[in-house]
Design a protein around this motif. Structure first.
Motif, PDB file in Angstrom:
ATOM      1  N   MET A   1      40.726  27.781  27.281  1.00 13.15           N
ATOM      2  CA  MET A   1      41.796  27.603  28.259  1.00 13.15           C
ATOM      3  C   MET A   1      41.326  28.129  29.613  1.00 13.15           C
ATOM      4  SD  MET A   1      45.746  28.889  28.016  1.00 13.15           S
ATOM      5  CE  MET A   1      45.391  30.617  27.812  1.00 13.15           C
ATOM      6  N   HIS A   2      41.774  27.472  30.659  1.00 13.20           N
ATOM      7  CA  HIS A   2      41.443  27.959  31.998  1.00 13.20           C
ATOM      8  C   HIS A   2      42.578  28.869  32.484  1.00 13.20           C
ATOM      9  CE1 HIS A   2      39.613  28.169  35.893  1.00 13.20           C
ATOM     10  NE2 HIS A   2      40.666  27.637  36.496  1.00 13.20           N
ATOM     11  N   VAL A   3      42.211  30.020  33.018  1.00 13.86           N
ATOM     12  CA  VAL A   3      43.203  30.996  33.470  1.00 13.86           C
ATOM     13  C   VAL A   3      42.942  31.348  34.922  1.00 13.86           C
ATOM     14  CG1 VAL A   3      44.251  33.253  33.017  1.00 13.86           C
ATOM     15  CG2 VAL A   3      43.193  31.988  31.136  1.00 13.86           C
ATOM     16  N   VAL A   4      44.011  31.370  35.697  1.00 17.39           N
ATOM     17  CA  VAL A   4      43.907  31.791  37.093  1.00 17.39           C
ATOM     18  C   VAL A   4      44.491  33.195  37.219  1.00 17.39           C
ATOM     19  CG1 VAL A   4      44.640  31.347  39.471  1.00 17.39           C
ATOM     20  CG2 VAL A   4      44.002  29.434  37.984  1.00 17.39           C
ATOM     21  N   VAL A   5      43.721  34.090  37.791  1.00 14.27           N
ATOM     22  CA  VAL A   5      44.163  35.472  38.006  1.00 14.27           C
ATOM     23  C   VAL A   5      44.234  35.713  39.511  1.00 14.27           C
ATOM     24  CG1 VAL A   5      43.596  37.914  37.685  1.00 14.27           C
ATOM     25  CG2 VAL A   5      43.085  36.262  35.862  1.00 14.27           C
ATOM     26  N   VAL A   6      45.405  36.126  39.972  1.00  7.56           N
ATOM     27  CA  VAL A   6      45.550  36.459  41.399  1.00  7.56           C
ATOM     28  C   VAL A   6      45.519  37.975  41.532  1.00  7.56           C
ATOM     29  CG1 VAL A   6      47.002  36.275  43.448  1.00  7.56           C
ATOM     30  CG2 VAL A   6      46.904  34.388  41.822  1.00  7.56           C
ATOM     31  N   GLY A   7      44.566  38.460  42.290  1.00  8.79           N
ATOM     32  CA  GLY A   7      44.389  39.892  42.460  1.00  8.79           C
ATOM     33  C   GLY A   7      43.123  40.333  41.731  1.00  8.79           C
ATOM     34  N   SER A   8      42.258  40.959  42.487  1.00  6.87           N
ATOM     35  CA  SER A   8      40.987  41.383  41.886  1.00  6.87           C
ATOM     36  C   SER A   8      40.824  42.896  42.020  1.00  6.87           C
ATOM     37  CB  SER A   8      39.824  40.653  42.553  1.00  6.87           C
ATOM     38  OG  SER A   8      38.623  40.941  41.886  1.00  6.87           O
ATOM     39  N   GLY A   9      41.916  43.598  41.824  1.00  3.45           N
ATOM     40  CA  GLY A   9      41.847  45.059  41.810  1.00  3.45           C
ATOM     41  C   GLY A   9      41.364  45.516  40.443  1.00  3.45           C
ATOM     42  N   ARG A  10      41.754  46.744  40.086  1.00  4.27           N
ATOM     43  CA  ARG A  10      41.292  47.265  38.795  1.00  4.27           C
ATOM     44  C   ARG A  10      41.820  46.436  37.631  1.00  4.27           C
ATOM     45  NH1 ARG A  10      42.052  51.840  41.974  1.00  4.27           N
ATOM     46  NH2 ARG A  10      40.160  53.090  42.185  1.00  4.27           N
ATOM     47  N   GLU A  65      44.153  22.520  36.186  1.00  4.05           N
ATOM     48  CA  GLU A  65      43.648  22.509  34.808  1.00  4.05           C
ATOM     49  C   GLU A  65      44.005  23.808  34.074  1.00  4.05           C
ATOM     50  OE1 GLU A  65      39.084  23.388  35.256  1.00  4.05           O
ATOM     51  OE2 GLU A  65      39.842  22.479  37.096  1.00  4.05           O
ATOM     52  N   ALA A  66      44.754  24.694  34.752  1.00  4.18           N
ATOM     53  CA  ALA A  66      45.040  26.013  34.166  1.00  4.18           C
ATOM     54  C   ALA A  66      46.122  25.930  33.092  1.00  4.18           C
ATOM     55  CB  ALA A  66      45.462  26.986  35.259  1.00  4.18           C
ATOM     56  N   GLY A  67      45.944  26.731  32.050  1.00  2.77           N
ATOM     57  CA  GLY A  67      46.960  26.839  31.014  1.00  2.77           C
ATOM     58  C   GLY A  67      47.684  28.174  31.086  1.00  2.77           C
ATOM     59  N   ALA A  68      47.170  29.074  31.922  1.00  2.00           N
ATOM     60  CA  ALA A  68      47.804  30.394  32.045  1.00  2.00           C
ATOM     61  C   ALA A  68      47.532  30.943  33.443  1.00  2.00           C
ATOM     62  CB  ALA A  68      47.272  31.356  30.991  1.00  2.00           C
ATOM     63  N   PHE A  69      48.430  31.834  33.869  1.00  2.00           N
ATOM     64  CA  PHE A  69      48.375  32.337  35.239  1.00  2.00           C
ATOM     65  C   PHE A  69      48.875  33.776  35.255  1.00  2.00           C
ATOM     66  CE2 PHE A  69      50.093  33.102  39.431  1.00  2.00           C
ATOM     67  CZ  PHE A  69      49.263  32.407  40.300  1.00  2.00           C
ATOM     68  N   ALA A  70      48.103  34.669  35.873  1.00  2.00           N
ATOM     69  CA  ALA A  70      48.539  36.068  35.981  1.00  2.00           C
ATOM     70  C   ALA A  70      48.496  36.494  37.439  1.00  2.00           C
ATOM     71  CB  ALA A  70      47.633  36.973  35.147  1.00  2.00           C
ATOM     72  N   ALA A  71      49.587  37.066  37.909  1.00  2.00           N
ATOM     73  CA  ALA A  71      49.645  37.582  39.286  1.00  2.00           C
ATOM     74  C   ALA A  71      49.671  39.102  39.210  1.00  2.00           C
ATOM     75  CB  ALA A  71      50.886  37.046  39.995  1.00  2.00           C
ATOM     76  N   VAL A  72      48.562  39.731  39.547  1.00  2.00           N
ATOM     77  CA  VAL A  72      48.449  41.184  39.371  1.00  2.00           C
ATOM     78  C   VAL A  72      47.938  41.869  40.638  1.00  2.00           C
ATOM     79  CG1 VAL A  72      48.205  41.131  36.863  1.00  2.00           C
ATOM     80  CG2 VAL A  72      46.177  40.844  38.272  1.00  2.00           C
ATOM     81  N   THR A  73      48.397  41.395  41.798  1.00  2.00           N
ATOM     82  CA  THR A  73      48.058  42.088  43.042  1.00  2.00           C
ATOM     83  C   THR A  73      48.893  43.366  43.112  1.00  2.00           C
ATOM     84  OG1 THR A  73      49.789  41.192  44.477  1.00  2.00           O
ATOM     85  CG2 THR A  73      47.859  39.790  44.112  1.00  2.00           C
TER      86      THR A  73
END
Lengths: 175, 45
Positions: A1-10, A65-73
């Motif tokens: 699955m393709h996953v998009v993550v927003v925020g590249s902190g810890r 094409e994403a199946g999952a998305f996380a917003a962690v800023t």
């Protein structure tokens, strides 16, 4: 699955690495190019410098094409906005937003956007370790009406049917 | 319940064993009643 993550902190960088290790393809979006450097050297996914709610940044991250998305800023408003866009504009089923403000986290959870309420979770975990006897419940649903409680088996019920606990008459009787 | 690290559903005939962890689903409004009931069981050993 393709996953998009927003925020590249810890959190974002560790999440991206864990997802990749689990065999998923990952794209990370962060407005700060220096944050992207938190990703491990072994990370082979896409990195996009931009805002997580920008159409261009999302397209570059492969949102279609994403199946999952996380917003962690580290911004509640950004995370909610990103999560809503991912859910409502792109129809992504698995969307999660990290929210610091416990009240807002509850509201969005009730509105159907899964949230990880960092402050509430941390407070709960610290309390459990500080005052284990005072823990009220282990899980509570977002509406606050149903909860899950964990308890060691009462010694009086060892060797007896657990259904005895259902009956006040039985549970109140001597063994 | 959790027994020896394995989760399982309890049925009417399940016997309690030492070390069992019980997980109760309850209405928050009935939480105090549940705690009282469990404490009562313990008190009547």
């Amino acid at each position: 699955m393709h996953v998009v993550v927003v925020g590249s902190g810890r959190v974002g960088s560790e999440l991206a690495a864990a997802l990749e290790l689990a065999g998923h393809t990952v794209a990370v979006i962060d407005k700060d190019p220096t944050s992207i450097r938190r990703l491990p050297a072994s990370f082979t996914g896409r990195t996009v410098v931009g805002l997580g709610f920008s159409r261009e940044a999302l397209a570059a991250a492969g949102i279609d094409e994403a199946g999952a998305f996380a917003a962690v800023t580290n911004g509640d408003n950004s995370n909610i906005l990103c999560a809503r866009i991912a859910r409502e504009n792109y129809g992504i089923e698995h969307v999660v937003a990290r929210i610091y403000d416990p009240r807002r986290a509850l509201i969005y959870q009730r509105l159907g956007i899964p949230t990880v309420a960092t402050v509430s979770w941390t407070t709960d975990q610290v309390l459990r370790r500080l005052l284990p006897a005072d823990v009220q419940h282990d899980w509570i649903d977002p509406t606050g009406s149903i909860c899950l409680v964990e308890r060691e088996i009462p010694a009086a019920v060892v060797g007896r049917k657990l259904s005895a606990l259902d009956s006040p008459a039985v549970s109140g009787s001597p063994r | 319940m959790t027994r020896f690290g394995q989760a399982r559903l309890v049925d009417n005939d399940t016997l309690g064993q030492e070390g069992d962890l019980l997980h109760f689903v309850a209405e928050v409004a009935a939480l105090e009643e549940l705690r009282t009931r469990l404490d009562t069981v313990e008190a009547h050993r």
